[in-house]
Structures are given as structure tokens and as C-alpha cells.
Scaffold this motif. Structure first.
Motif, short mmCIF file in Angstrom:
data_model
loop_
_atom_site.label_atom_id
_atom_site.label_comp_id
_atom_site.label_asym_id
_atom_site.label_seq_id
_atom_site.Cartn_x
_atom_site.Cartn_y
_atom_site.Cartn_z
N LEU A 130 37.17 130.52 19.16
CA LEU A 130 38.38 131.23 19.57
C LEU A 130 38.18 132.74 19.48
CD1 LEU A 130 41.41 131.28 20.31
CD2 LEU A 130 41.89 131.10 17.85
N TYR A 131 37.64 133.20 18.38
CA TYR A 131 37.43 134.64 18.20
C TYR A 131 36.25 135.12 19.03
CZ TYR A 131 40.59 133.77 14.33
OH TYR A 131 41.68 133.40 13.58
N ASP A 132 35.29 134.25 19.29
CA ASP A 132 34.18 134.61 20.16
C ASP A 132 34.69 134.89 21.58
OD1 ASP A 132 31.67 135.03 21.19
OD2 ASP A 132 31.17 132.91 21.37
N ARG A 133 35.56 134.01 22.07
CA ARG A 133 36.14 134.25 23.40
C ARG A 133 36.99 135.51 23.42
NH1 ARG A 133 37.24 128.68 23.13
NH2 ARG A 133 39.44 129.15 22.76
N VAL B 87 31.21 138.36 7.38
CA VAL B 87 30.05 137.96 6.59
C VAL B 87 30.37 136.67 5.82
CG1 VAL B 87 28.57 138.60 4.65
CG2 VAL B 87 29.12 140.29 6.40
N PHE B 88 31.55 136.62 5.21
CA PHE B 88 31.95 135.41 4.49
C PHE B 88 32.10 134.23 5.44
CE2 PHE B 88 35.40 132.79 2.53
CZ PHE B 88 34.65 132.31 1.47
N THR C 266 42.85 142.80 -3.99
CA THR C 266 43.52 142.64 -2.70
C THR C 266 42.51 142.66 -1.56
OG1 THR C 266 45.50 143.73 -3.58
CG2 THR C 266 45.29 143.58 -1.19
N SER C 267 41.55 143.59 -1.62
CA SER C 267 40.52 143.65 -0.58
C SER C 267 39.69 142.37 -0.58
CB SER C 267 39.61 144.86 -0.83
OG SER C 267 40.35 146.06 -0.78
N LEU C 268 39.33 141.87 -1.77
CA LEU C 268 38.56 140.63 -1.85
C LEU C 268 39.35 139.46 -1.27
CD1 LEU C 268 36.08 139.06 -2.80
CD2 LEU C 268 37.17 138.86 -5.05
N PHE C 269 40.63 139.42 -1.57
CA PHE C 269 41.48 138.33 -1.04
C PHE C 269 41.53 138.39 0.49
CE2 PHE C 269 45.71 136.88 0.34
CZ PHE C 269 45.64 135.56 -0.06
N MET C 270 41.66 139.59 1.05
CA MET C 270 41.71 139.72 2.50
C MET C 270 40.38 139.32 3.13
SD MET C 270 44.73 140.51 3.16
CE MET C 270 44.46 140.73 4.91
N VAL C 271 39.27 139.65 2.48
CA VAL C 271 37.97 139.24 2.99
C VAL C 271 37.87 137.72 3.03
CG1 VAL C 271 35.51 139.17 2.42
CG2 VAL C 271 36.74 141.34 2.34
N LEU C 272 38.32 137.06 1.96
CA LEU C 272 38.25 135.60 1.91
C LEU C 272 39.15 134.96 2.97
CD1 LEU C 272 38.28 135.02 -1.97
CD2 LEU C 272 36.32 135.09 -0.43
N VAL C 273 40.35 135.51 3.15
CA VAL C 273 41.29 134.94 4.12
C VAL C 273 40.75 135.11 5.54
CG1 VAL C 273 43.58 135.18 5.13
CG2 VAL C 273 43.31 135.21 2.65
N ILE C 274 40.28 136.31 5.86
CA ILE C 274 39.73 136.55 7.21
C ILE C 274 38.54 135.64 7.47
CG2 ILE C 274 38.56 138.25 8.66
CD1 ILE C 274 40.28 140.40 7.33
N GLY C 275 37.64 135.54 6.47
CA GLY C 275 36.48 134.69 6.64
C GLY C 275 36.84 133.24 6.84
N LEU C 276 37.85 132.75 6.11
CA LEU C 276 38.25 131.35 6.25
C LEU C 276 38.85 131.08 7.62
CD1 LEU C 276 38.57 128.62 4.89
CD2 LEU C 276 40.79 129.37 4.02
N PHE C 277 39.70 131.99 8.11
CA PHE C 277 40.31 131.79 9.43
C PHE C 277 39.26 131.83 10.54
CE2 PHE C 277 44.55 133.19 7.64
CZ PHE C 277 45.13 131.95 7.80
N VAL C 278 38.30 132.76 10.44
CA VAL C 278 37.26 132.85 11.47
C VAL C 278 36.37 131.62 11.43
CG1 VAL C 278 35.25 134.16 12.24
CG2 VAL C 278 37.30 135.37 11.50
N ALA C 279 36.06 131.13 10.22
CA ALA C 279 35.20 129.94 10.10
C ALA C 279 35.88 128.69 10.64
CB ALA C 279 34.80 129.74 8.65
N MET C 280 37.22 128.65 10.61
CA MET C 280 37.94 127.49 11.11
C MET C 280 37.80 127.34 12.62
SD MET C 280 41.38 127.74 8.76
CE MET C 280 42.24 126.46 9.69
N LEU D 2 39.73 154.67 9.81
CA LEU D 2 39.97 153.25 9.58
C LEU D 2 38.76 152.53 8.97
CD1 LEU D 2 41.80 152.36 12.92
CD2 LEU D 2 42.82 152.95 10.72
N ILE D 3 37.89 153.27 8.29
CA ILE D 3 36.66 152.65 7.79
C ILE D 3 36.95 151.58 6.76
CG2 ILE D 3 36.31 154.38 5.98
CD1 ILE D 3 33.66 152.56 8.14
N GLN D 4 37.98 151.75 5.93
CA GLN D 4 38.27 150.73 4.92
C GLN D 4 38.64 149.39 5.54
OE1 GLN D 4 41.46 151.67 2.23
NE2 GLN D 4 41.56 149.61 1.39
N PRO D 5 39.65 149.33 6.42
CA PRO D 5 39.94 148.02 7.04
C PRO D 5 38.80 147.49 7.90
CG PRO D 5 41.26 149.76 8.05
CD PRO D 5 40.63 150.35 6.83
#
Length: 357
Positions: A179-182, A55-56, A161-175, A43-46
Motif C-alpha cells: 500500500l505504501y509502496d504504491r 527501518v523497524f 514518545t519518539s520511540l513509540f511513534m517509530v514502533l507504531v509507524i513501523g508496525l503499520f508499514v509492515a502490515m 522538519l528533520i526530527q519527524p
């Protein structure tokens, strides 16, 4: 004849035997460790995409915190300002330099191919190569070997697609970072959650400082290289400045790659221009290495150059281009975890000495 009494103690094949249970627990630990390592490899890619998203998110969170020092706004509004400013910057750069950069990119491709052919011809004439080699064949072989390391990308669509997923994950975590820390804290035993929370908080702060310093270095190298190349009359100065700034995100390897590009383009316009390009490259890198990087490292994360380069070689070999780009953040996080573990060990030893006294 009297019947002998039946054995009442547990046999060696019974789980209630203490020795069997002890060995079974030990085997379970080793098997679980082996399974976890195999799972990471599969699972190294995901995993890298998720880490890229973190990071984003750290970059966005750093901008949100910076705006919070100036404007007393809610986190959501500050994040919106950061995202809009980022989009405006990217769109503005593309709008102002899009046509020029596109033309220069095509010129750069042709120039590099011509210069590579000249280099191969010279090497063949000097007897450094077995025969007159075709640079296209060499490039195909090199890209074929490199493709094995980055086979997961597959195509430009896969990379986007990978870049888009990185941006989406980063945006949700930054919001909602808390929540994700807990959520991460709930995944560890309750008796170590306090220590885990301290380590995660330090990792996040280190990541923000690392990326802030890296972005400052990228901006400095890109702008200074562009201005110096433009003043010296080197062709494609704007494109080379942009590439130098982007490649500065990857220390050591990025600087070497930008130097090769500058030298090739410079000598395509003449020997004097090529010498100017070499001089500009060494001047910028020397000033960056002895002035900018030490100043930034005092306020961010100081990673030893040998450790950085070694981690980049290992990450690029094992995980490809994405691993190369994320090698520094990975090493920085490991460094924070080891430092916190060392601090905890020292604190425990001090407490034991105090209690013994």
C-alpha cells in the motif's frame, strides 16, 4: 506627422517573452531547491522518526519473510508471530535479568564515576591538566555540549514518545507494505514509476539484509562478551554483555564505547582483571572484524569503514543521537540509489551504441 507603429513584440517584462519564461523557470527550480532544503532542516526530527519507523518495518518484514519460508501462513499471521516473539523475548530477558541488571546498572554508574575521578587525579598529577579538575564539572560541560546536538529529545518523555511513534509507524508499514509502496510511486511522474519501483524494491531488500546482519552481529558480540567476562571474573558481566550487544548496532563508535566501559569496570576490580577485560575486548572485536563481519557482509551490505565512520560523525553532529543510530541505513539507501543510477546510465549508453550501430 505620421504616428509611428506600435510595438507588437513582447517586452522584457512580459511573461510571454521566451527569455523571461526561461529565466523564470530556472529561478523557480533554484528557489524550490532552496525551499526544499530549508524544509528538510526544519522538519528533520519527524523525518528521522519516519525513517526510523521504516527501518523497524524492514526488521519486521524480514522476520515475516523468514517465517514464510517455513510456514505457509498469511502475512498477517506471520507478522503477528514475529511481534509476539519479539515481545516474549524482551519480556523474558527483563524477567530473568531485570533485578540483576538494575543492580548492576547502579554499580556501573558508581564505578564509572570513581574511575573517572581516578583518571582526572592522575592526569592532574602528571601535569596534563591545568589544575585539579572536578570530574562532575567536566561531565556537565560535556553533557551540555552534547545536549546542543540532541536538544530535540528534551526529556525522557520526549525520547519515549519518539520511540513509540517509530514502533507504531513501523508496525503499520509492515502490515501493508505494498500500500505504501504504491503511494510512493504515485508521487513521482508516471514515465519514471517503473524505474522508481525497481530502486525502492532494491532499497527494501538492502535494508532487510543490513538489519539482519546487524542483529546477528549484536547477538554474537553480546553473548560472547558476556560469557568471556563472566569466565574472567569481571564484575557486571551480564550488563556489559547487554550494553555491548546494543552498542554493536552502531559500528565503530559503539565498539569503542563498549571497550571503554569494559576497561573501566575491569580495572575497578584490580589490575589483573582490567588486563583481562582489555584482552577480551580486543579478542572479541578482532574475531568479529576479521571473521563475523566479512561473512555477514558477503550476504548483506558491505559498507567501507571510513565511509561508515564519516557518516556517523556527520549525522551525529547534524541530527543528534537518532541520526547517529540511523547513519548506516541512510548511507546504505544512498548507495543503492547511486548504484541503480549508474546501472541505468550504462544501460542507456549501451542502447545508444546499439541503435547507432
Amino acid at each position: 506627422m505620421a504616428t509611428p507603429p506600435a510595438a507588437t513584440e513582447p517586452g522584457p517584462n512580459e511573461l510571454r517573452d521566451p527569455f523571461v519564461r526561461k529565466e523564470l523557470k530556472r529561478a523557480t527550480v533554484w528557489l524550490g531547491l532552496a525551499a526544499a532544503m530549508a524544509l528538510v532542516v526544519v522538519l528533520i526530527q519527524p523525518i528521522l522518526i519516519i525513517f526510523g519507523g521504516l527501518v523497524f518495518a524492514a526488521m519486521l518484514d524480514g522476520g515475516v519473510r523468514l517465517i514464510g519460508r517455513v510456514l505457509p501462513l498469511g502475512r498477517g499471521l506471520r507478522l503477528l508471530i514475529v511481534v509476539l516473539c519479539t515481545i516474549a523475548f524482551v519480556v523474558g530477558v527483563i524477567y530473568m535479568t531485570g533485578v540483576q541488571v538494575t543492580d548492576q546498572a547502579e554499580q556501573l554508574r558508581v564505578t564509572l564515576e570513581v574511575q573517572a575521578n581516578h583518571l582526572v587525579t592522575w592526569a592532574s598529577g602528571m601535569g596534563l591538566m591545568p589544575g585539579r579538575a572536578d570530574v562532575n564539572g567536566l561531565l556537565q560541560q560535556a553533557m551540555g555540549s552534547f545536549g546542543k546536538l540532541t536538544s530535540w529529545v528534551g526529556s525522557a518523555l520526549g525520547a519515549l514518545t519518539s520511540l513509540f511513534m517509530v514502533l507504531v509507524i513501523g508496525l503499520f508499514v509492515a502490515m501493508e507494505p505494498r500500500l505504501y509502496d504504491r503511494g510512493l510511486q504515485w508521487m513521482v511522474p508516471s514515465d519514471v514509476r517503473g524505474e522508481f519501483a525497481i530502486t525502492i524494491d532494491r532499497m527494501a531488500a538492502t535494508m532487510r539484509r543490513l538489519l539482519a546482519g546487524r542483529l546477528a552481529g549484536m547477538l554474537f558480540e553480546g553473548v560472547l562478551t558476556w560469557l568471556c567476562l563472566w569466565a574472567a571474573g569481571v564484575p557486571m558481566a551480564l550488563l556489559l554483555g547487554i550494553l555491548t550487544g546494543l552498542l554493536a548496532f552502531i559500528p565503530n563508535i559503539g565498539a569503542f564505547t563498549s571497550g571503554v566501559l569494559m576497561t573501566a569496570v575491569g580495572f575497578s576490580a584490580g589490575v589483573e582483571t582490567g588486563l583481562w577485560a582489555i584482552a577480551i575486548y580486543f579478542t572479541v572485536q578482532t574475531f568479529d572484524g576479521y571473521v563475523v563481519i566479512p561473512m555477514v557482509a558477503r550476504r548483506t551490505v558491505d559498507l567501507p569503514p571510513a565511509l561508515t565512520l564519516s557518516s556517523q560523525i556527520l549525522a551525529s553532529t547534524l541530527f543528534g543521537v537518532l541520526g547517529l543510530a540511523l547513519a548506516d541505513p541512510i548511507v546504505a539507501m544512498i548507495k543503492v540509489a547511486l548504484e541503480r543510477n549508474s546501472e541505468r546510465a550504462i544501460e542507456d549508453a549501451s542502447e545508444e551504441r546499439a541503435s547507432a550501430a
